[in-house]
Design a protein around this motif. Structure first.
Motif, short mmCIF file in Angstrom:
data_model
loop_
_atom_site.label_atom_id
_atom_site.label_comp_id
_atom_site.label_asym_id
_atom_site.label_seq_id
_atom_site.Cartn_x
_atom_site.Cartn_y
_atom_site.Cartn_z
N ARG A 207 -116.35 12.67 70.78
CA ARG A 207 -115.49 12.27 71.90
C ARG A 207 -114.51 13.37 72.26
O ARG A 207 -114.27 13.64 73.44
N GLN A 208 -113.94 14.01 71.26
CA GLN A 208 -112.98 15.08 71.51
C GLN A 208 -113.68 16.27 72.17
O GLN A 208 -113.13 16.89 73.09
N ARG B 81 -118.70 5.21 56.16
CA ARG B 81 -118.00 4.66 57.32
C ARG B 81 -116.99 5.66 57.88
O ARG B 81 -116.90 5.88 59.08
N THR B 82 -116.22 6.28 56.99
CA THR B 82 -115.22 7.26 57.40
C THR B 82 -115.89 8.48 58.02
O THR B 82 -115.42 9.01 59.04
N LEU B 83 -116.98 8.92 57.43
CA LEU B 83 -117.72 10.05 57.98
C LEU B 83 -118.24 9.74 59.38
O LEU B 83 -118.14 10.56 60.29
N GLY B 84 -118.77 8.55 59.56
CA GLY B 84 -119.26 8.13 60.88
C GLY B 84 -118.15 8.11 61.92
O GLY B 84 -118.32 8.57 63.05
N LYS B 85 -116.98 7.58 61.53
CA LYS B 85 -115.84 7.55 62.44
C LYS B 85 -115.41 8.97 62.81
O LYS B 85 -115.07 9.25 63.96
#
Length: 56
Positions: free
Chosen positions: A20-21, A9-13
């Motif tokens: 986006r950046q 989950r953290t990797l996906g975020k």
């Protein structure tokens, strides 16, 4: 198992945030290069198609 799920989950975020950046900050500078690359790829594909048609 919970740690693996949290990691994924953290990797996906992080990946989403990085994309986006990149879009917000760097895409404007590299857009002409992307367009040139796309045109070259299409031109190469068209020449291959034309060669195949001529060889038949």
């Amino acid at each position: 198992m919970e740690q693996a799920w949290t990691f994924i989950r953290t990797l996906g975020k992080g990946v989403v945030q990085g994309i986006r950046q990149y879009i917000d900050n760097d895409l404007q500078d590299q857009l002409p290069l992307i367009v040139i690359a796309a045109v070259l790829i299409v031109a190469m594909l068209l020449t291959r198609i034309i060669r195949k048609i001529k060889n038949k």
